[in-house]
Scaffold this motif. Structure first.
Motif, PDB file in Angstrom:
ATOM      1  N   SER A  92       0.870  -1.107  -0.077  1.00  0.00           N
ATOM      2  CA  SER A  92       0.197  -0.021  -0.103  1.00  0.00           C
ATOM      3  C   SER A  92       0.920   1.019   0.266  1.00  0.00           C
ATOM      4  N   THR A  93       0.570   2.473  -0.099  1.00  0.00           N
ATOM      5  CA  THR A  93       1.207   3.715  -0.255  1.00  0.00           C
ATOM      6  C   THR A  93       0.304   4.670   0.570  1.00  0.00           C
ATOM      7  N   VAL A  94       1.147   5.421   1.028  1.00  0.00           N
ATOM      8  CA  VAL A  94       0.826   6.687   2.155  1.00  0.00           C
ATOM      9  C   VAL A  94       1.471   8.000   1.575  1.00  0.00           C
ATOM     10  N   ASP A  95       0.597   8.921   1.256  1.00  0.00           N
ATOM     11  CA  ASP A  95       0.882  10.134   0.724  1.00  0.00           C
ATOM     12  C   ASP A  95       0.863  11.031   2.093  1.00  0.00           C
ATOM     13  N   LEU A  96       2.194  11.916   2.223  1.00  0.00           N
ATOM     14  CA  LEU A  96       2.310  12.692   3.494  1.00  0.00           C
ATOM     15  C   LEU A  96       2.842  14.202   2.795  1.00  0.00           C
ATOM     16  N   LEU A  97       2.091  15.212   3.700  1.00  0.00           N
ATOM     17  CA  LEU A  97       2.673  16.300   3.251  1.00  0.00           C
ATOM     18  C   LEU A  97       3.424  16.924   4.449  1.00  0.00           C
ATOM     19  N   VAL A  98       4.382  17.555   4.350  1.00  0.00           N
ATOM     20  CA  VAL A  98       5.256  18.047   5.426  1.00  0.00           C
ATOM     21  C   VAL A  98       5.446  19.369   5.604  1.00  0.00           C
ATOM     22  N   ALA A  99       5.403  20.040   6.513  1.00  0.00           N
ATOM     23  CA  ALA A  99       5.762  21.420   7.012  1.00  0.00           C
ATOM     24  C   ALA A  99       6.770  21.241   7.786  1.00  0.00           C
ATOM     25  N   THR A 100       7.781  22.201   7.931  1.00  0.00           N
ATOM     26  CA  THR A 100       8.921  22.141   8.824  1.00  0.00           C
ATOM     27  C   THR A 100       9.708  23.268   8.906  1.00  0.00           C
ATOM     28  N   THR A 101      10.568  23.637  10.137  1.00  0.00           N
ATOM     29  CA  THR A 101      11.038  24.598  10.359  1.00  0.00           C
ATOM     30  C   THR A 101      12.528  24.108  10.275  1.00  0.00           C
ATOM     31  N   ARG A 102      12.882  23.041   9.769  1.00  0.00           N
ATOM     32  CA  ARG A 102      14.123  22.532   9.713  1.00  0.00           C
ATOM     33  C   ARG A 102      14.971  23.198   8.441  1.00  0.00           C
ATOM     34  N   ALA A 103      16.367  23.369   8.527  1.00  0.00           N
ATOM     35  CA  ALA A 103      16.952  23.696   7.330  1.00  0.00           C
ATOM     36  C   ALA A 103      17.197  22.725   6.137  1.00  0.00           C
ATOM     37  N   PRO A 104      17.146  22.914   4.868  1.00  0.00           N
ATOM     38  CA  PRO A 104      17.570  21.977   4.119  1.00  0.00           C
ATOM     39  C   PRO A 104      18.837  21.515   4.058  1.00  0.00           C
ATOM     40  N   ASP A 105      18.706  20.021   3.732  1.00  0.00           N
ATOM     41  CA  ASP A 105      20.071  19.266   3.739  1.00  0.00           C
ATOM     42  C   ASP A 105      20.620  19.190   2.102  1.00  0.00           C
ATOM     43  N   ALA A 106      21.776  19.465   1.879  1.00  0.00           N
ATOM     44  CA  ALA A 106      22.060  19.098   0.235  1.00  0.00           C
ATOM     45  C   ALA A 106      22.195  17.817   0.070  1.00  0.00           C
ATOM     46  N   ASN A 107      21.989  16.766   0.934  1.00  0.00           N
ATOM     47  CA  ASN A 107      22.054  15.506   0.641  1.00  0.00           C
ATOM     48  C   ASN A 107      20.548  15.096   0.484  1.00  0.00           C
ATOM     49  N   PRO A 108      20.325  14.821  -0.920  1.00  0.00           N
ATOM     50  CA  PRO A 108      18.737  14.399  -1.141  1.00  0.00           C
ATOM     51  C   PRO A 108      18.256  13.205  -0.317  1.00  0.00           C
ATOM     52  N   ALA A 109      19.131  12.159   0.240  1.00  0.00           N
ATOM     53  CA  ALA A 109      18.623  11.176   0.602  1.00  0.00           C
ATOM     54  C   ALA A 109      18.047  11.439   2.214  1.00  0.00           C
ATOM     55  N   ARG A 110      18.631  12.902   2.632  1.00  0.00           N
ATOM     56  CA  ARG A 110      18.056  13.345   4.001  1.00  0.00           C
ATOM     57  C   ARG A 110      17.008  14.384   3.973  1.00  0.00           C
ATOM     58  N   MET A 111      17.017  15.227   2.844  1.00  0.00           N
ATOM     59  CA  MET A 111      16.320  16.512   2.627  1.00  0.00           C
ATOM     60  C   MET A 111      16.506  17.552   3.604  1.00  0.00           C
ATOM     61  N   TYR A 112      16.173  17.347   4.988  1.00  0.00           N
ATOM     62  CA  TYR A 112      16.378  18.277   5.945  1.00  0.00           C
ATOM     63  C   TYR A 112      17.316  18.009   7.027  1.00  0.00           C
ATOM     64  N   THR A 113      17.938  18.958   7.834  1.00  0.00           N
ATOM     65  CA  THR A 113      18.903  18.958   8.831  1.00  0.00           C
ATOM     66  C   THR A 113      17.986  18.894  10.015  1.00  0.00           C
ATOM     67  N   GLY A 114      18.747  18.805  11.176  1.00  0.00           N
ATOM     68  CA  GLY A 114      18.459  19.213  12.459  1.00  0.00           C
ATOM     69  C   GLY A 114      18.554  20.545  13.022  1.00  0.00           C
TER      70      GLY A 114
END
Length: 417
Positions: free
Chosen positions: A40-62
């Motif tokens: 099965s699949t789940v679609d998620l929308l994300v809102a965040t105050t994290r800073a972007p990560d240059a690594n696409p496998a992580r997307m956002y940092t701490g």
């Protein structure tokens, strides 16, 4: 001693099991071509105050970002027969969609794109409901994403899942940074909730917070109530699982929200050692997630403020800290998820689910509102098998560290592991 004070709350919150030593998942967000047949699949929308990560496998940092960031993530979950309810099956390298959660899409969005995507997705549903999940301490971005996917899947909640993720560094000893990041993010969470409430496509909103995520959630709701005169009426349910929040602060927050509040459901356990440790660190005042709701002054306070309570103290589990009891009872997720899918409350009397839940929880006092059962799936979702297996070793290592540090200052820190 300052080091010891940092270690102790981190030790308490390790019971959240959001991070393990060897084997903690990393770089989990690179999409694969397809999920497994029968999954099965789940679609998620994300809102965040994290800073972007240059690594696409992580997307956002701490780390914290002054900007508000958004993402659209699609997760594939293996067939139910290939996994255990209540656990995240983390992807290996290379991922195996037949047995592991895998990402099918991970795309950053700007605010306009996020609003349009959310609105379009919601209007295609019949329920028009939204579930906003706010994670706890020591959580990396990818971990929060995977666990909300698991909550949505295993609870079978009939709502569009939205993740609000604040800048946790995902490090065991970053408790103080995480707590300040939670405070940093309360305005942003309020903006998310205000925006959802204004969207004409939204009919109902449920909010689910876990542990330190309750701090962000309660502050955001308090601000909304002060700003608007009341919490938005579309917010129909607020679920507070094992909140690491001072009792007096909680009482004040609830009072300042006013009488026109949605139903609040509080999940507590008096033998939660993680919250007991946190209580010692914060001057001995009990955390609201560890109170006995039958005792004064809590009984009167909860009754006056119309707080629904589920007391899980008597649930037996293998968790040495008593903070992840939900993880030992995945059948509760299945029972309540089925009930929620039918649009029924736990206590409406149609099929006796309330009685069955009471039997499972062995003497727990429960007054549970609509959709409160989703909170039972949250701590289950937050636990994965590999980190749970490492808990005792982590506690022993950290216990030695704390004792050595305390001894060097000439003081003994009284903590049970």
């Amino acid at each position: 001693m300052r080091v010891a004070l940092r270690v102790l709350p981190a030790l308490g919150c390790i019971a959240l099991l959001l991070a393990g030593c060897g084997g903690r998942p990393e770089d989990t967000l690179l999409p694969v071509a397809a999920g497994a047949p029968g999954g099965s699949t789940v679609d998620l929308l994300v809102a965040t105050t994290r800073a972007p990560d240059a690594n696409p496998a992580r997307m956002y940092t701490g780390e914290r970002d002054q900007a508000f960031n958004f993402a659209d993530i699609k997760m594939a979950i293996p067939p139910d027969g290939a996994r255990t309810v209540g656990e995240v099956q983390w992807p290996s390298q290379p991922p195996n969609p037949a047995r592991e959660f895998v990402v099918l899409k991970a795309q950053r969005l700007d605010e306009k794109q996020a609003l349009r995507t959310f609105h379009d997705r919601l209007t295609r549903t019949s329920h028009r409901r939204v579930l906003v999940f706010v994670h706890g301490y020591n959580t990396r971005f990818g971990e929060a994403v995977f666990r909300l996917a698991q909550i949505a899947h295993d609870s079978k909640v009939d709502a569009l899942p939205v993740l609000f993720t604040w800048p946790s560094r995902g490090r065991l000893l970053a408790y103080t940074y995480d707590r300040e990041s939670a405070n940093y993010s309360r305005d942003a969470l309020e903006q998310v909730l205000q925006g959802l409430a204004r969207d004409p496509a939204v009919r109902e909103i449920s909010v689910l917070a876990h542990s330190m995520g309750n701090l962000v959630t309660l502050e955001a709701l308090r601000q909304m109530a002060i700003r608007n005169g009341a919490i938005a009426p579309k917010i129909k349910s607020v679920m507070l699982a094992a909140p690491d929040v001072d009792v007096d602060v909680f009482r004040r927050q609830i009072v300042e929200m006013g009488a026109k509040r949605p139903p609040f459901t509080l999940f507590v356990a008096q033998n939660d050692e993680a919250l007991a440790i946190s209580s010692r660190i914060w001057g001995g005042t009990p955390r609201i997630g560890m109170i006995d709701p039958r005792q004064e002054p809590y009984r009167t306070m909860l009754a006056q403020q119309r707080i629904n309570v589920l007391d899980l103290t008597d649930i037996k589990s293998g968790d040495s800290l008593g903070h992840t009891k939900f993880a030992e009872s995945p059948q509760i997720v299945q029972l309540i998820g089925t009930r929620l899918a039918a649009g029924q409350t736990l206590g409406d009397g149609h099929s006796g689910l309330g009685d069955r839940l009471a039997q499972i929880t062995t003497g727990a006092a429960a007054t549970v509102g609509t959709a409160a059962g989703v909170a039972l799936s949250a701590p289950i979702a937050i636990v994965d098998g590999r980190t749970r297996d490492n808990l005792d070793e982590q506690l022993r290592d950290l216990g030695t560290h704390v004792q050595d540090t305390a001894s060097s200052t000439g003081r003994v820190v009284g903590t049970r592991y």
